[in-house]
Design a protein around this motif. Structure first.
Motif, short mmCIF file in Angstrom:
data_model
loop_
_atom_site.label_atom_id
_atom_site.label_comp_id
_atom_site.label_asym_id
_atom_site.label_seq_id
_atom_site.Cartn_x
_atom_site.Cartn_y
_atom_site.Cartn_z
N PHE A 13 0.82 -1.20 0.00
CA PHE A 13 0.00 0.00 0.00
C PHE A 13 0.86 1.25 0.00
O PHE A 13 0.64 2.19 -0.77
CB PHE A 13 -0.93 0.00 1.22
N LEU A 14 1.89 1.25 0.87
CA LEU A 14 2.75 2.43 0.95
C LEU A 14 3.45 2.69 -0.38
O LEU A 14 3.55 3.83 -0.82
CB LEU A 14 3.77 2.26 2.08
N LYS B 160 1.03 4.27 -2.71
CA LYS B 160 0.82 5.68 -2.39
C LYS B 160 2.03 6.51 -2.79
O LYS B 160 1.90 7.66 -3.22
CB LYS B 160 0.57 5.85 -0.88
N HIS B 161 3.17 5.87 -2.63
CA HIS B 161 4.40 6.57 -3.00
C HIS B 161 4.41 6.92 -4.47
O HIS B 161 4.69 8.04 -4.88
CB HIS B 161 5.61 5.70 -2.65
N GLU C 150 1.91 7.19 -6.36
CA GLU C 150 0.82 8.09 -6.68
C GLU C 150 1.13 9.52 -6.23
O GLU C 150 0.82 10.47 -6.92
CB GLU C 150 -0.41 7.54 -5.94
N VAL C 151 1.77 9.65 -5.07
CA VAL C 151 1.89 10.97 -4.45
C VAL C 151 3.29 11.58 -4.60
O VAL C 151 3.44 12.75 -4.90
CB VAL C 151 1.52 10.89 -2.96
N LEU D 176 -4.73 7.51 6.44
CA LEU D 176 -3.83 8.08 5.43
C LEU D 176 -4.55 8.22 4.09
O LEU D 176 -4.42 9.22 3.40
CB LEU D 176 -2.59 7.19 5.29
N LYS D 177 -5.33 7.20 3.76
CA LYS D 177 -6.10 7.26 2.51
C LYS D 177 -6.97 8.52 2.49
O LYS D 177 -7.00 9.26 1.50
CB LYS D 177 -7.02 6.04 2.39
N VAL E 262 -4.87 11.89 2.58
CA VAL E 262 -4.28 12.20 1.29
C VAL E 262 -5.35 12.74 0.35
O VAL E 262 -5.15 13.73 -0.34
CB VAL E 262 -3.55 10.97 0.69
N ARG F 175 0.65 16.48 1.11
CA ARG F 175 0.41 15.07 0.75
C ARG F 175 1.70 14.28 0.79
O ARG F 175 1.78 13.20 1.32
CB ARG F 175 -0.18 14.98 -0.66
N GLN F 176 2.71 14.86 0.19
CA GLN F 176 4.00 14.17 0.13
C GLN F 176 4.58 13.95 1.53
O GLN F 176 5.13 12.90 1.83
CB GLN F 176 4.99 14.95 -0.73
N VAL G 191 2.81 11.06 3.29
CA VAL G 191 3.22 9.76 2.80
C VAL G 191 4.65 9.46 3.26
O VAL G 191 4.97 8.36 3.68
CB VAL G 191 3.09 9.67 1.27
#
Length: 914
Positions: free
Chosen positions: A610-611, A614-615, A617-618, A685-686, A689, A698-699, A702
């Motif tokens: 998941f992380l 997100k990484h 993505e963000v 976190l979801k 963000v 956001r960054q 994450v």
RNA sequence: GGGCUGGUAGCUCAGUUGGUCUAGAGCGCCUGCCUUACAAGCAGGAUGUCGGGAGUUCAAAUCUCUCCCAGCCCACCA
């Protein structure tokens, strides 16, 4: 390209698989670790030393769940201290296991119709060494599968030459000091292995036998003297019948003679306190060569001590017609003959305890023979002292009592074994019968004052395996190994070791003796702390054993669940000082409990997935780094809370490890990672963000998640080394040559533990949980979003909840959320109270009045009960007078809160009734 | 015979020096969910005279005594 490069490139590039597959990582990482030498420790290091001695597994051994527990514990400590900055050294080894190994090879010879005597000593030993070369490393390979991080360069086999030197030297020094002596004594004889055993190698078991009362006729009287025995086959070794000197019944018989049945010989009736007038007939036959008590009687009365049994437990020539029969067959035949001759007065069932060989399982034969002994009293005193003073600490502590009891009642240790596989006793005999212990025949001649060329004979026996084990702290550190040096770099650096992990079953065999020998020869303790592991049993409480078929092969477990999963599970379920019960499937020998660890590993794996998602993505191109420092951006409540919980977890886990509460170490990690990090933090976190105002923010969010997770990996590494290494490389930009094995433990920062923020966060959590519970009880479909109203008692609370509005809305599936001071209950809403906040959920068409009434009534009932109890306390003057102010204060606060909640809920219930 | 453990939810066990304990967790069970990592998952739920009895205390799962049950170790009288 080496395997680690391949993998590391791989983990950067590929998407992590949906489920974690340990088979893809574990073996590869272990060989990488070996190649990189990350387990090596140096005695030159300036770092503080931390060392553990591995209990050397038998070369004949096969890995079982006991090893898994034991070695995982050791590995947790070695890895933890290594990461904590110590020069952490785990000394591995293997034990030559005299009886077991020799028996194994003799069994193979038997298939060729050979005995060891056919080969002779030298050829036989060659065969054993061959066997050891071929099979002796199996157990060590198996240990590698579970991930042990020992310094394999230091591997020692207890029969290695360097160990032999120390063993001989110790024997000689103790001999010269008179602490080792040779004596004719009754020892425990193993008819199967045909060797003497120590008392510790014998276990007594309740056994059903027959107590025979035999008729010993006096020389010149018709009335027999009645004597009870369970071992009629030993009558050929009888030399007397003893009666108690105060026993009126037999006073006249003392000094007369009686005839031993079948043996046809007359023996004296003697007076000895040993005869107990209240047991049996009060008269006891004396067989000095086959019973330790009788032996003592024999010594007191200067009686002959004829041996009537052969080393293989058949009867010898003294037994006449019964010669050559095995002891138990002989017993039957002798009883038959006694019956025929009417020499038995009575036969009765009799329960008593009998000694059995721990290894072979056969009944041990008390046997009079020449053996070597260590005088233990002198060695025991200092070894007892260091435990009583707390210099050596036992965990759990209650084992010190067992230790003290044994040490205070210690008996001499029979160390000679009539085997060939072992350290040969360095004693030389001259033709004139004189003997001494020496480093060589030449030295022996000199010591005995004989000409240099006198032909000497070395003692054929070898030493008890535990004799060399007792020197383990010294031999592993090469004491006397190179040029007889008393001090070595390893001894200087690593002795005393910090921790010994072993089963309580070898507290006497090994732990006590290492303390004695190390104190004796180095003047220091061998280890500071001893952790006694739990016994692993099956669901019915039975020990795991091959014969019961309840002993799963850990390699099968690893294949199915992974080594990390097995390690974690066994630590997680092992309460200190108590036995572990594992449910073993009777057919497949599967241990379903291992799912705990497997699922946990999978959970962590997916958190990483998941992380990484997100990484991508963000953060996109921004590098991921492994740092110790936490981010500098302004925390929101969620970040403060998770950081606080993380540092609490660091604190709690380090403390648990320090106090040897391993299940707590595992438990705290499990709780934090699963409940706090995954269930709440990641879920939030979801949302955070999604609702974050700026890209930077956001960054940072994450990034913060990565940092916490990276710390989690390091905290978890000691117990789950493989997956943490794999993910550490996957989520950070560390060089592929780096290893989490040598990364530092996360640093505890008490200042980041924030009780106030944690409490605030708990309020948010409770509100979400209450809303979910209300939905559940009202059977609201998950997709249905409903309006939520939070009526706050004051402005700060209102502000707090407003700042968490997105989280509350999403996690509690709200449509719209009203937050404010003193808001009214909306129409069609149900309610509850959390820390003074009225929580209203508007059900619209879903309300079920009866259900809601029930729900409220139940809660009101519970509250009333608690109020009653609390109020009673507060009305009790004695309570007010005696209890500490803080407790009274707390009770007052509790009561106020309960009454407040009760009032609100009662109002709600009344409104429903209208 | 002596000693040591342990007896808490159906199962395995937490519960630190007595007070936020009308007792928790995991597994199992029940209900609902393939909710933008994980069905090896998510959310919710039910379940206990804390082995029996007595005592100490304002207050006991927690301390004391006693009994019962289970396990282990040591010593043993033929």
């Amino acid at each position: 390209m080496s395997s680690e490069e391949e993998r590391s490139e791989d983990s950067q590039a590929r998407e992590l698989a949906k489920t974690y597959d340990p088979a893809l990582t574990e073996n590869a990482w272990y060989s990488t670790w070996l190649t990189k030498g990350v387990f090596a420790a140096s005695s030159d290091s300036a770092k503080p030393a931390y060392s553990v001695l591995m209990p050397p597994p038998n070369v004949t051994g096969m890995l079982h769940m006991g090893h898994v527990l034991n070695h995982t514990i050791q590995d947790v400590y070695i890895r933890w201290r290594r990461m904590a900055g110590d020069e952490s050294c785990w000394f591995p080894g293997a034990d030559h296991a005299g009886i077991a190994t020799q028996a194994r090879v003799e069994k193979l010879l038997a298939q060729e119709n050979l005995t060891r005597y056919d080969l002779g000593r030298e050829k036989f030993l060659e065969r054993v060494w061959q066997w050891r070369e071929q099979y002796g490393d199996i157990i060590l390979d198996q240990l590698r599968k579970i991930g042990v991080s020992c310094d394999w360069e230091r591997m020692l086999f207890t029969l290695d030459e360097s160990a032999s030197k120390a063993v001989s030297e110790v024997f000689i020094r103790l001999f010269d000091e008179g602490l080792i002596y040779r004596g004719k004594r009754i020892i425990n004889w193993s008819p199967l292995a045909q060797t003497a055993l120590s008392d510790e190698e014998v276990e007594s078991r309740e056994t059903q036998d027959v107590l025979y009362t035999l008729r010993y006729y006096p020389e010149d009287a018709a009335e027999p003297l009645l004597v009870a025995t369970v071992r009629p086959e030993t009558i050929f070794g009888d030399v007397a019948v003893a009666v108690n000197p105060d026993d009126e019944r037999y006073r006249d018989l003392i000094g007369t003679k009686v005839r031993v049945p079948l043996a046809d010989k007359l023996v004296p009736v003697i007076a000895d306190e040993y005869a107990d007038p209240t047991f049996g007939t009060g008269a006891v036959k004396i067989t000095p060569a086959h019973d330790p008590n009788d032996f003592e009687v024999g010594q007191r009365h200067d009686l002959p001590m004829p041996n009537s049994i052969n080393p293989d437990a058949t009867l010898n020539e003294l037994a006449g017609e019964f010669q050559g029969l095995d002891r138990f067959d002989a017993r039957k035949r002798i009883v038959e003959r006694l019956r025929e001759r009417d020499l038995i007065e009575k036969e009765e069932e009799y329960m008593h305890s009998v000694g059995y060989s721990q290894r072979g399982g056969e009944a041990v034969e008390p046997f009079l023979s020449d053996q070597w002994f260590v005088n233990m009293k002198a060695l025991a005193a200092p070894a007892l002292e260091v435990v009583q003073s707390g210099e050596v600490r036992f965990f759990p502590q209650h084992w010190t009592k067992t230790y003290e009891h044994w040490m205070s009642n210690i008996r001499d240790w029979c160390i000679s074994r009539q085997l060939w596989w072992g350290h040969r006793i360095p004693v030389y005999y001259a033709p004139d019968g004189s003997f001494t212990a020496a480093r060589s025949a030449e030295e022996a001649c000199a010591k005995l004052g004989l000409p240099e060329d006198t032909p000497l004979r070395q003692d054929p026996d070898v030493l008890d395996t535990w004799f060399s084990s007792a020197l383990w702290p010294l031999t592993t550190m090469r004491w006397l190994a190179d040029g007889q040096k008393e001090q070595t770099a390893d001894l200087a650096k690593f002795l005393p070791t910090n921790l010994l992990v072993t089963g309580p079953d070898i507290i006497f065999f090994w732990v006590a003796r290492m303390i004695m020998m190390t104190k004796k020869f180095k003047g220091v303790i061998p280890f500071r702390d001893v952790y006694f592991t739990s016994m692993i049993r099956d669901a019915r409480g039975r020990k795991m054993s091959k014969s019961l078929g309840n002993s799963p092969d850990p390699l099968d477990i690893i294949a199915k669940y992974g080594a990390d999963a097995m390690r974690f599970t066994i630590i997680y379920v092992a309460p200190i000082g108590q036995d572990i019960r594992l449910k073993v499937d009777e057919k497949t020998q599967d241990i379903a409990t291992m799912e705990i660890g497997r699922n946990f590993a999978n959970k962590i794996w997916n958190a990483a997935r998941f992380l990484l998602m997100k990484h991508k993505e963000v953060i996109k191109g921004v590098a991921r780094e492994a740092h110790e420092d936490l981010p500098t951006y302004r925390y929101d409540l969620t970040d403060s809370w998770i950081t606080s919980r993380f540092h609490e977890t660091i604190r709690d886990t380090q403390r648990a490890l320090q106090e040897y509460r391993l299940h707590e170490y595992a438990g705290k990690l499990y709780e934090f990672i699963w409940n706090d990090f995954c269930d709440w933090y990641v879920e939030m976190l979801k949302i955070r963000v999604a609702h974050s105002p700026t890209e930077t923010y956001r960054q940072e969010m994450v990034n913060h998640a990565f940092l916490i997770f990276e710390g989690i990996l390091r905290l978890l590494h000691p117990v789950m080394p493989f997956i943490t290494e794999e993910l550490w490389h996957a989520i950070t930009d560390v060089d592929s040559s780096d290893s989490i094995v040598r990364a530092p433990v996360p640093t505890l920062d008490e200042a980041r533990i924030l009780p106030q923020e944690t409490a605030q966060f708990r309020t948010v959590q409770s509100i979400v949980e209450e809303l979910r519970a209300m939905r559940g009880q009202m059977n609201i479909p998950p997709h249905e979003r409903l309006p939520i109203t939070l009526a706050c008692p004051d402005d700060p609370t209102s502000e707090l909840l407003k700042s968490e509005r997105h989280i509350i809305t999403e996690l509690a599936r709200g449509s719209n959320l009203h937050i404010g001071r003193g808001l009214a209950k909306p129409a069609g809403a149900i309610a509850t109270v959390v820390n003074g906040v009225d929580v209203f959920l508007t059900l619209k068409g879903f309300i079920d009045l009866d259900k809601e009434k029930q729900r409220l009534a139940k809660e009101i009932g519970r509250l009333k009960g608690m109020i009653k109890g609390t109020a009673a306390k507060l009305q009790n003057e004695k309570f007010l007078a005696n209890a500490p102010a803080s407790v009274v204060e707390h009770e007052r606060g509790k009561l106020a809160n309960l009454e407040n909640t009760l009032a609100k809920l009662s109002t709600n219930l009344e409104q429903l009734a209208e």
